[in-house]
Scaffold this active site. Structure first.
Site, PDB file in Angstrom:
ATOM      1  N   ARG A 117       0.935  -1.025   0.014  1.00 19.18           N
ATOM      2  CA  ARG A 117      -0.070   0.084   0.002  1.00 19.18           C
ATOM      3  C   ARG A 117       0.943   1.284  -0.129  1.00 19.18           C
ATOM      4  O   ARG A 117       1.866   1.460   0.710  1.00 19.18           O
ATOM      5  CB  ARG A 117      -0.826   0.218   1.041  1.00 19.18           C
ATOM      6  CG  ARG A 117      -1.548   1.125   1.294  1.00 19.18           C
ATOM      7  CD  ARG A 117      -2.601   1.214   2.684  1.00 19.18           C
ATOM      8  NE  ARG A 117      -3.140   2.465   2.941  1.00 19.18           N
ATOM      9  CZ  ARG A 117      -2.932   3.159   4.051  1.00 19.18           C
ATOM     10  NH1 ARG A 117      -1.911   2.786   4.983  1.00 19.18           N
ATOM     11  NH2 ARG A 117      -3.551   4.368   4.285  1.00 19.18           N
ATOM     12  N   ARG A 159      -6.825  19.079   8.842  1.00 16.80           N
ATOM     13  CA  ARG A 159      -5.653  18.793   9.682  1.00 16.80           C
ATOM     14  C   ARG A 159      -5.317  20.300  10.574  1.00 16.80           C
ATOM     15  O   ARG A 159      -5.718  21.390   9.856  1.00 16.80           O
ATOM     16  CB  ARG A 159      -4.431  18.283   9.115  1.00 16.80           C
ATOM     17  CG  ARG A 159      -4.493  16.931   8.781  1.00 16.80           C
ATOM     18  CD  ARG A 159      -3.032  16.414   8.037  1.00 16.80           C
ATOM     19  NE  ARG A 159      -3.422  14.976   7.802  1.00 16.80           N
ATOM     20  CZ  ARG A 159      -3.203  13.915   8.565  1.00 16.80           C
ATOM     21  NH1 ARG A 159      -2.748  14.236   9.740  1.00 16.80           N
ATOM     22  NH2 ARG A 159      -3.255  12.626   8.053  1.00 16.80           N
ATOM     23  N   LYS A 302     -12.847   3.406   1.063  1.00 14.07           N
ATOM     24  CA  LYS A 302     -12.629   3.448   2.260  1.00 14.07           C
ATOM     25  C   LYS A 302     -13.795   3.999   3.005  1.00 14.07           C
ATOM     26  O   LYS A 302     -14.400   5.055   2.917  1.00 14.07           O
ATOM     27  CB  LYS A 302     -11.292   4.141   2.907  1.00 14.07           C
ATOM     28  CG  LYS A 302     -10.149   3.549   1.960  1.00 14.07           C
ATOM     29  CD  LYS A 302      -8.796   4.673   2.083  1.00 14.07           C
ATOM     30  CE  LYS A 302      -8.623   4.869   3.573  1.00 14.07           C
ATOM     31  NZ  LYS A 302      -7.195   5.680   3.628  1.00 14.07           N
ATOM     32  N   THR A 360      -6.735  -0.416   9.901  1.00 14.76           N
ATOM     33  CA  THR A 360      -6.428   0.410  11.067  1.00 14.76           C
ATOM     34  C   THR A 360      -6.306  -0.224  12.618  1.00 14.76           C
ATOM     35  O   THR A 360      -7.284  -0.828  13.145  1.00 14.76           O
ATOM     36  CB  THR A 360      -7.604   1.429  11.290  1.00 14.76           C
ATOM     37  OG1 THR A 360      -7.830   1.943  10.030  1.00 14.76           O
ATOM     38  CG2 THR A 360      -7.046   2.757  12.157  1.00 14.76           C
TER      39      THR A 360
END
Length: 562
Positions: A117, A159, A302, A360
């Site tokens: 990935r 962020r 996702k 995760t």
């Protein structure tokens, strides 16, 4: 419970134990096309056939995941207990600074990595190009393994800005986030999203760094959100921000993502993992772009935003699979909902015949420690038991201290869980008892995959399939046979794609114009590499949407003695 396929006047029974079947060396079931549908042939082909000894082994072929034991038979109430099994659940590894060298990629591949990935949230195209080139070099040199490449888009991440040093947030203190750029004070930092103030409402719970810290929104001005710290901690630079129960009003594919997607097209990656997908529109948009570029790349959304949950069915239906991205999913939704959502997403993907990845925090402690927690081991086992096609490592391999050891732990836990798990097969889709019924091509393929799985499980045999598109191997994977699916293909792209599918071992081999010669060569390849033994039975499937040797659409399931 016995299953029967009626052919002509005599039903053929698929029974749950080998003793109830007395089969010759070669058994074949034939179906023929009629008009736009299919009819069942009025014959059961039962002949004695000695395997042709002609043909040479393929010059190029590849194996995956280590040895397998094909002995033993199973039914829905028995457990898998092979003495030398092959891992069926695949492993996705994120490549980062801790493992981006030639030596480390080789070690990860040998330890059990199936998919590499590329996390486009970090690094630049130059660094990712280096990884792609190394993976391709490994594939070119390895005859016993193949690694596919997944490009994971950054997506519309919100962020916090850069800080000169970590800011300690204490419970009860006031703290602010502003859309003004470059602000870094003890009580205020900037965010990178201009719509942050309008997206946030008074009373919202703001989660920092995946929930490591949380703040309650007290008020807001034109450019600032004023909060009170609920759970404190150290705020470092560029921490991810979520609002519980909400998704940012940003496009799922940003301008940066489109540049990264073009980079993936140029390098012929195998999969895109698309971040923060909210609905099926973005999937259709990306697939339309790939079609225009003549790029054969599968799209894996996702599932990590609150907005995606009401649209799960349409998102998965439009896609080529799904990833349960539990980090942001657990930040935008209550964490107690995540295990139930994971199970639901896995079930939906399996029902729609799509591969599913669980991701995760699977071995988070191994970023800094050489052994996992017992809870992490249980987490891997649960994902395997629920039927995930693949499980993923993120920081554990990208920047952890023990990347190879983390892969080995995941491999061992998955293998052990599979060897003692109840057989999780979906119920048979078809039980034919009427003569003259007509079926679509997709129904016929699904029926054959279901029956081939039943035959292989009953007889305790491996499955061998020949495919140019991968479709039949994917269908067989969907039904979760107990033994490995040896998928022979003459397409390198398909070989790499099949690395993501549960229980599939893709093998590259050029096909002969003569079907029997190709069968013989394939068996010789498996024999010479210790995957089969003389005298073993195998279930051979010749079916699918696109015929390879058939002049007519005749489908075969054959049980042969090697």
């Amino acid at each position: 419970m016995a299953m029967a396929t009626k052919i002509g006047a005599a039903p053929v029974h698929f029974l749950p134990n080998r003793a109830s079947l007395a089969l010759p060396q070669h058994v074949g079931l034939d179906f023929h096309r009629r008009g736009n549908g299919f009819r069942r042939a009025r014959r059961l082909e039962v002949t004695s056939m000695k395997m042709a000894e002609r043909g040479e082994q393929a010059a190029e072929f590849g194996f995956n995941n280590g040895p397998i034991n094909l002995s033993g038979t199973l039914n829905e109430t028995q457990t898998v207990a092979a003495s030398n099994p092959r891992r069926k659940t695949k492993i996705v590894c994120t490549i980062g600074p801790a493992c981006n060298t030639r030596d480390m990629i080789w070690k990860l591949a040998e330890a059990g990595m199936n998919v590499a990935r590329l996390n486009m949230s970090h690094g630049d195209h130059e660094s990712h190009q280096k990884i792609i080139d190394l993976v391709k070099e490994y594939n070119a040199q390895s005859k016993d393994n193949v690694i596919s490449i997944m490009l994971d888009t950054k997506g519309p991440e919100v962020r916090s800005g850069d800080v000169s040093q970590p800011i300690l947030l204490k419970e009860g203190q006031d703290f602010n986030f502003t859309i003004k750029r470059g602000v870094s004070l003890e009580d205020t930092v900037s965010v990178n999203y201009d719509g942050f103030v309008s997206d946030v409402e008074v009373g919202d719970i703001l989660l920092v760094d995946g929930g490591m810290m949380s703040l309650a929104v007290l008020s807001k001005t034109v450019d600032t959100v004023k909060c009170q710290v609920i759970d404190g901690g150290e705020l470092k630079s560029r921490r991810h921000l979520n609002v519980r129960g909400k998704s940012a009003r940003l496009p799922s594919i940003t301008d940066k993502d489109w540049e990264d997607i073009k980079f993936g097209v140029e390098n012929e990656v195998d999969f895109y993992a698309v971040s923060f997908v909210k609905d099926s529109k973005v999937i259709h948009e990306l697939k339309d772009y790939l079609k225009r570029q003549n790029a054969d790349i599968h799209v894996i959304p996702k599932i990590e935003s609150a907005d995606s949950i009401p649209n799960l069915q349409s998102i998965i239906s439009a896609s080529d699979g799904a990833m349960v991205a539990r980090g942001d999913l657990g930040a935008e939704l209550p964490i107690e909902d995540v295990p139930l959502l994971q199970e639901d997403i896995i079930r939906k993907c399996r029902c729609m015949e799509k591969p599913v990845i669980v991701a995760t925090n699977m071995l988070e402690s191994m970023i800094n420690h050489p052994t996992p927690t017992r809870a992490e081991v249980s987490d891997i086992a649960i994902a395997v038991r629920e039927g995930a096609d693949a499980i993923m490592l993120s920081g554990e391999t990208a920047h952890g201290k023990y990347p190879v050891k983390a892969v080995k732990v995941m491999h061992t836990v998955a293998l052990k869980t599979e060897s003692t798990s109840m057989v999780h097969q979906l119920p048979a889709t078809f039980a034919l008892v009427m003569d003259g019924m007509e079926f679509s091509q997709s129904q016929m393929s699904a029926m054959f995959a279901s029956h081939a799985t039943t035959m292989a499980n009953t007889l305790g045999t491996a499955l061998i399939v020949f495919t140019q598109t991968g479709s039949m191997a994917m269908l067989l994977s969907h039904y979760r046979p107990c033994s490995t699916i040896f998928a022979f293909t003459n397409q390198e792209k398909i070989k790499k794609r099949l690395t993501l599918y549960h229980g599939v071992m893709p093998i590259y081999m050029q096909f002969s114009a003569d079907a029997e010669e190709t069968f013989s060569r394939a068996l010789n390849v498996l024999l010479s590499h210790g995957q089969l033994k003389d005298g073993e039975d195998v279930t051979l499937v010749q079916s699918g949407v696109h015929s390879i040797w058939r002049r007519k659409s005749t489908h075969h399931i054959q049980v042969r003695k090697v």
